[in-house]
Every structure is written in structure tokens, then in C-alpha cells.
Design an enzyme around this catalytic site. Structure first.
Site, PDB file in Angstrom:
ATOM      1  N   ARG A  28       1.077  -1.112   0.246  1.00 22.96           N
ATOM      2  CA  ARG A  28      -0.121   0.183   0.163  1.00 22.96           C
ATOM      3  C   ARG A  28       0.750   1.408  -0.111  1.00 22.96           C
ATOM      4  O   ARG A  28       2.136   1.259   0.221  1.00 22.96           O
ATOM      5  CB  ARG A  28      -0.699   0.193   1.180  1.00 22.96           C
ATOM      6  CG  ARG A  28      -0.220  -0.467   2.326  1.00 22.96           C
ATOM      7  CD  ARG A  28      -1.260  -0.014   3.437  1.00 22.96           C
ATOM      8  NE  ARG A  28      -1.125   1.625   3.138  1.00 22.96           N
ATOM      9  CZ  ARG A  28       0.506   2.073   4.314  1.00 22.96           C
ATOM     10  NH1 ARG A  28       1.501   1.665   4.353  1.00 22.96           N
ATOM     11  NH2 ARG A  28       0.563   3.404   3.713  1.00 22.96           N
ATOM     12  N   GLY A  29       0.315   2.202  -0.177  1.00 23.67           N
ATOM     13  CA  GLY A  29       0.610   3.748   0.264  1.00 23.67           C
ATOM     14  C   GLY A  29       1.094   3.970  -1.198  1.00 23.67           C
ATOM     15  O   GLY A  29       1.686   3.135  -2.369  1.00 23.67           O
ATOM     16  N   ALA A  30       1.487   5.425  -2.268  1.00 24.03           N
ATOM     17  CA  ALA A  30       0.954   5.108  -3.760  1.00 24.03           C
ATOM     18  C   ALA A  30       2.524   4.776  -4.251  1.00 24.03           C
ATOM     19  O   ALA A  30       2.216   4.415  -5.906  1.00 24.03           O
ATOM     20  CB  ALA A  30       1.078   6.394  -4.100  1.00 24.03           C
ATOM     21  N   ALA A  31       3.004   5.351  -4.130  1.00 24.45           N
ATOM     22  CA  ALA A  31       4.907   5.138  -4.643  1.00 24.45           C
ATOM     23  C   ALA A  31       5.025   3.157  -4.154  1.00 24.45           C
ATOM     24  O   ALA A  31       5.919   3.455  -5.186  1.00 24.45           O
ATOM     25  CB  ALA A  31       6.015   5.290  -3.637  1.00 24.45           C
ATOM     26  N   ARG A  71      -7.337  -0.743  -6.854  1.00 25.90           N
ATOM     27  CA  ARG A  71      -7.365   0.394  -6.296  1.00 25.90           C
ATOM     28  C   ARG A  71      -7.511   1.469  -6.938  1.00 25.90           C
ATOM     29  O   ARG A  71      -6.439   1.617  -8.025  1.00 25.90           O
ATOM     30  CB  ARG A  71      -6.247   0.390  -5.275  1.00 25.90           C
ATOM     31  CG  ARG A  71      -6.381  -0.565  -3.930  1.00 25.90           C
ATOM     32  CD  ARG A  71      -5.156  -0.532  -3.252  1.00 25.90           C
ATOM     33  NE  ARG A  71      -6.151   0.169  -2.356  1.00 25.90           N
ATOM     34  CZ  ARG A  71      -5.466   1.362  -0.916  1.00 25.90           C
ATOM     35  NH1 ARG A  71      -3.927   1.177  -0.947  1.00 25.90           N
ATOM     36  NH2 ARG A  71      -5.918   1.848  -0.131  1.00 25.90           N
ATOM     37  N   CYS A 136      -1.690   9.747   7.904  1.00 28.53           N
ATOM     38  CA  CYS A 136      -0.948   8.649   7.511  1.00 28.53           C
ATOM     39  C   CYS A 136      -0.137   8.103   7.287  1.00 28.53           C
ATOM     40  O   CYS A 136       0.919   8.431   8.295  1.00 28.53           O
ATOM     41  CB  CYS A 136      -1.470   8.886   5.597  1.00 28.53           C
ATOM     42  SG  CYS A 136      -1.709   7.583   5.042  1.00 28.53           S
ATOM     43  N   ASP A 205      -2.236  10.909  -3.290  1.00 30.50           N
ATOM     44  CA  ASP A 205      -2.575   9.288  -4.258  1.00 30.50           C
ATOM     45  C   ASP A 205      -2.739  10.036  -5.546  1.00 30.50           C
ATOM     46  O   ASP A 205      -2.223   9.275  -6.642  1.00 30.50           O
ATOM     47  CB  ASP A 205      -3.537   8.952  -3.309  1.00 30.50           C
ATOM     48  CG  ASP A 205      -3.358   8.355  -2.435  1.00 30.50           C
ATOM     49  OD1 ASP A 205      -3.398   8.153  -1.059  1.00 30.50           O
ATOM     50  OD2 ASP A 205      -2.954   6.921  -1.749  1.00 30.50           O
ATOM     51  N   ASN A 215      -6.067  12.627  -1.097  1.00 30.74           N
ATOM     52  CA  ASN A 215      -5.329  11.704  -0.079  1.00 30.74           C
ATOM     53  C   ASN A 215      -5.992  11.018   0.969  1.00 30.74           C
ATOM     54  O   ASN A 215      -7.274  10.793   0.852  1.00 30.74           O
ATOM     55  CB  ASN A 215      -3.622  12.846   0.669  1.00 30.74           C
ATOM     56  CG  ASN A 215      -3.112  11.923   1.436  1.00 30.74           C
ATOM     57  OD1 ASN A 215      -2.508  11.205   1.124  1.00 30.74           O
ATOM     58  ND2 ASN A 215      -3.174  12.050   2.640  1.00 30.74           N
ATOM     59  N   LYS A 216      -5.473  10.002   2.156  1.00 28.45           N
ATOM     60  CA  LYS A 216      -5.848   9.060   2.960  1.00 28.45           C
ATOM     61  C   LYS A 216      -6.769  10.362   3.856  1.00 28.45           C
ATOM     62  O   LYS A 216      -6.814  10.946   4.014  1.00 28.45           O
ATOM     63  CB  LYS A 216      -5.007   8.696   4.008  1.00 28.45           C
ATOM     64  CG  LYS A 216      -5.529   7.999   5.102  1.00 28.45           C
ATOM     65  CD  LYS A 216      -6.256   7.073   4.812  1.00 28.45           C
ATOM     66  CE  LYS A 216      -5.270   5.694   3.528  1.00 28.45           C
ATOM     67  NZ  LYS A 216      -6.028   5.403   3.248  1.00 28.45           N
ATOM     68  N   LYS A 241       1.923  11.157  -8.988  1.00 26.24           N
ATOM     69  CA  LYS A 241       1.204  11.301  -7.991  1.00 26.24           C
ATOM     70  C   LYS A 241      -0.262  12.521  -9.196  1.00 26.24           C
ATOM     71  O   LYS A 241      -0.665  12.364  -9.042  1.00 26.24           O
ATOM     72  CB  LYS A 241       1.526  11.527  -6.957  1.00 26.24           C
ATOM     73  CG  LYS A 241       2.655  10.814  -5.956  1.00 26.24           C
ATOM     74  CD  LYS A 241       1.877   9.642  -5.634  1.00 26.24           C
ATOM     75  CE  LYS A 241       3.405   9.309  -5.321  1.00 26.24           C
ATOM     76  NZ  LYS A 241       3.477   9.635  -3.254  1.00 26.24           N
TER      77      LYS A 241
HETATM   78  C1  RUB Z   1      -1.625   6.131   1.522  1.00 23.11           C
HETATM   79  C2  RUB Z   1      -1.623   7.324   1.716  1.00 23.11           C
HETATM   80  C3  RUB Z   1      -0.293   7.959   1.064  1.00 23.11           C
HETATM   81  C4  RUB Z   1      -0.207   8.041   0.046  1.00 23.11           C
HETATM   82  C5  RUB Z   1       1.243   8.671  -0.389  1.00 23.11           C
HETATM   83  O1  RUB Z   1      -3.859   5.105   1.246  1.00 23.11           O
HETATM   84  O2  RUB Z   1      -3.120   7.412   1.233  1.00 23.11           O
HETATM   85  O3  RUB Z   1      -0.531   9.698   2.002  1.00 23.11           O
HETATM   86  O4  RUB Z   1      -0.330   6.814  -0.988  1.00 23.11           O
HETATM   87  O5  RUB Z   1       2.123   7.540  -0.472  1.00 23.11           O
HETATM   88  P1  RUB Z   1      -3.291   3.784   1.444  1.00 23.11           P
HETATM   89  P2  RUB Z   1       3.701   7.828  -0.551  1.00 23.11           P
HETATM   90  O6  RUB Z   1      -2.492   2.742   2.790  1.00 23.11           O
HETATM   91  O7  RUB Z   1      -4.533   3.492   1.738  1.00 23.11           O
HETATM   92  O8  RUB Z   1      -2.594   2.468   0.457  1.00 23.11           O
HETATM   93  O9  RUB Z   1       4.289   8.724   0.109  1.00 23.11           O
HETATM   94  O10 RUB Z   1       4.353   6.492   0.290  1.00 23.11           O
HETATM   95  O11 RUB Z   1       3.516   7.665  -2.143  1.00 23.11           O
END
Ligand code: RUB
Length: 324
Positions: A28-31, A71, A136, A205, A215-216, A241
Site C-alpha cells: 500500500r501507499g502510492a509509491a 485500487r 497517514c 495518492d 489523500n488518505k 502522483k
Molecule cells: C496511503 C496514502 C498515502 C499516499 C502517499 O493510502 O494515502 O498518503 O499513498 O504515500 P493507503 P507515498 O494506505 O490506503 O494505500 O508517499 O508512500 O506514495
């Protein structure tokens, strides 16, 4: 899953497995989602037994659609696939395969270096002794903190738990690894602790062409409260993003998740007849955001559209759609 009108095109189990991990938020997390999806596409290419270029390309498109079905909100997922598809080139299966492998490696390197460069830029916003409020779990945000710590700045953190999945716990753990003192608070306490914060840092995201930040869930009320107290809201978001489809007016889909993430089945039954909703993300309008920090520099949200036009032009292709 099979490509329509084709008898024998199937995705590799590694792609199905990655799709499952993303849908279930094991990844999880966009990156991280972008990096893992790119890796799955490479695995599909490496394992392909296609004997014609056409079949190979059908497999790639099918694999991309399986990954995209997981997702809907983080644009880093389609952007990672777009990056690789744009580089698919060749006459033979071997040439096509090689171009996917090279494209994936280039994408993953770019992702890693973008995060590092962004971190250096975001760190410039932080002063020695600052208190930062976090929501988040964002690896882009943590990259800013890591760079500030490398510069010898001492930072104090207030971390929201970030219901319903408590991503704040991950942020708290990773901040401790950077030797940052952490105070964990429930989400509802954010207003009170904003009094102590010099900045709010959040990830993204998706960032739309008008500078809104997706975002979250809970980011928007936090940003609104921060604006009321003149606490700057900084969004750390690499250019992967930025959502090219919003240049032509498309809206970002907000993922709705299972009610079981919000309430246990027993409690729900106890309460009686209620509806439960669980949107995973919200949209923060640009007027509540002070800066979007990318690897290309820091932008006021209203001007992010110029960077988007430079990076994407005016069109956003969907190369995974079935060719006629
Ligand atoms: C994660 C979320 C993060 C972004 C950015 O949501 O909202 O703030 O994805 O993350 P989830 P990053 O947990 O539902 O995937 O900076 O790591 O890309």
C-alpha cells in the site's frame, strides 16, 4: 482473466498475486503500489511464452488491466503502467520483452531518485527544532524528514493514528527509526495539537490539474483546521502522483472500502440497523494547501497544472485498452 476475443492469453500467477496484495493492502501507499505493479508487469514479460508479438502485447494489456482493477484512487498505478507501455518497442517477442524489462528498471530508478530529490527539497521547509504534524503513512513525506535529519535538524513529531487502518502507527515506527521523538494522538485530537505544530506534512495518492490533493481520508479536515490557525500544509508528492486524466476534466474516483475496517461485526449487530460507509480518501481543495513538493521543485497548488502540461501534454493515453 482472459483478453476478450482471445482464446489462450492469460496473466502470469505473479500478476494475480501482486493484484491480490495491492487490493488487500498488503502492498500500500502510492509509491510502493507503483513500484510493485511495474515489477509485476516485468514478471509477466519475463515469463511470457508468447510466440507472436501480437500475443505478447495482448498479455501485457491484460496484465495491466488486472493490476488496474485493484485500487482506483492512486494515479501512480496507471502512471507506472503508462511509463512502461510508452517504452514497449520491437518486432519480435524477445525485443518486446527486453523493452518491458528495460522500461521497468528505468521507471523504478526514476521513482527512487525522485523520492530522494523531493526529500531534499521538502527538508528545506523544516527548521531545526520544528514540530510537524503527520497524517497517514507516506514514504514521500518520510523522505523529507530523513533528509532534514541528515542535515542535523532536530524534528519533533505529532502523529495521528489515521483510522480506520492506523497507518499512523507505521509513520510513528519509521519516525522513531529516524530518531524523531513521536507523540501519537487520536484523529479527533488533531485540532488541539495543531497549536503546537509548525507544519502539517501529508502525502498524496493523486493531485489534480486544479491543484486539489487526494489523500488518505482525514486529510481535508486536517488541512482546513490548519489553515484556520495559519499552520502551513505541505504535500509531498513525486510527479508520478500527478493525474494526467484530470487535465481533460476527468474526476478522481474515491475508493470505498469494506465496512469491516470501520466496525466489528458484533458491534454492528449490537447497535442495530445502521449504514456504514468507508471512503478511503478525501479531496483537499488547493486553497488549503500551501505547497506541493515534487522532485521538480516546490509549487503552489494552483500552478501545478503547468508542470502537468509540461510532463504529459494535453492527453492521457490508456494503452492497456484492447486494440481493434
Ligand atoms: C496511503 C496514502 C498515502 C499516499 C502517499 O493510502 O494515502 O498518503 O499513498 O504515500 P493507503 P507515498 O494506505 O490506503 O494505500 O508517499 O508512500 O506514495
Amino acid at each position: 482473466m482472459k483478453e476478450r476475443g482471445t482464446a489462450d492469453v492469460e496473466v502470469h500467477p505473479a500478476v494475480e498475486e501482486t493484484a491480490h496484495q495491492i487490493a488487500e493492502m498488503e502492498v500500500r501507499g502510492a509509491a510502493k503500489i507503483a513500484e510493485t505493479a511495474a515489477s509485476a508487469l516485468k514478471q509477466q514479460a519475463e515469463a511470457s511464452t508468447a510466440t507472436t508479438a501480437e500475443t505478447f502485447e495482448q498479455e501485457m494489456r491484460l496484465a495491466a488491466r488486472v493490476l488496474l482493477d485493484t485500487r482506483p484512487t492512486a494515479v501512480s498505478l496507471p502512471n507506472s503502467l503508462r511509463y512502461i507501455f510508452r517504452r514497449i518497442d520491437g518486432e519480435s517477442v524477445d525485443e518486446l520483452r527486453e523493452s518491458v524489462i528495460t522500461g521497468t528498471r528505468a521507471f523504478q530508478n526514476q521513482l527512487a531518485s525522485a523520492q530522494e530529490e523531493l526529500g531534499g527539497i521538502g527538508a528545506n521547509r523544516l527548521q531545526d527544532g520544528d514540530t510537524v504534524l503527520f497524517h497517514c503513512h507516506s514514504t514521500d513525506v518520510l523522505s523529507c524528514v530523513a533528509a532534514a535529519r541528515e542535515q542535523g535538524k532536530s524534528i519533533r513529531a505529532i502523529v495521528k493514528e489515521t483510522r480506520p487502518r492506523n497507518q499512523g502507527y507505521i509513520t510513528a515506527r519509521e519516525l522513531r527509526e529516524l530518531d524523531v521523538p513521536v507523540t501519537l494522538i487520536v484523529d479527533g485530537a488533531a485540532g488541539r495539537y495543531l497549536e503546537e505544530a509548525d507544519h502539517v506534512f501529508v502525502g498524496a495518492d493523486s493531485v489534480t490539474a486544479d491543484g486539489a490533493v487526494v489523500n488518505k481520508i482525514g486529510t481535508r479536515p486536517l488541512a482546513v483546521s490548519a489553515r484556520e490557525r495559519d499552520t502551513p500544509v505541505v504535500v509531498a508528492a513525486q510527479t508520478v502522483k500527478l493525474d494526467p486524466t484530470t487535465l481533460s476534466g476527468h474526476a478522481v474516483e474515491i475508493e470505498m472500502r469494506e465496512e469491516s475496517e470501520v466496525i466489528a461485526a458484533d458491534d454492528r449487530e449490537d447497535i442495530g440497523d445502521i449504514a456504514v460507509e468507508n471512503p478511503a480518501f478525501d479531496v483537499t481543495p488547493p486553497r488549503y494547501v500551501d505547497a506541493i513538493v515534487t522532485e521538480r521543485g516546490q509549487f503552489p497548488p494552483e500552478s501545478i497544472v503547468f508542470l502537468m502540461r509540461e510532463l504529459f501534454g494535453t492527453q492521457s493515453d490508456q494503452p492497456w485498452e484492447q486494440q481493434e
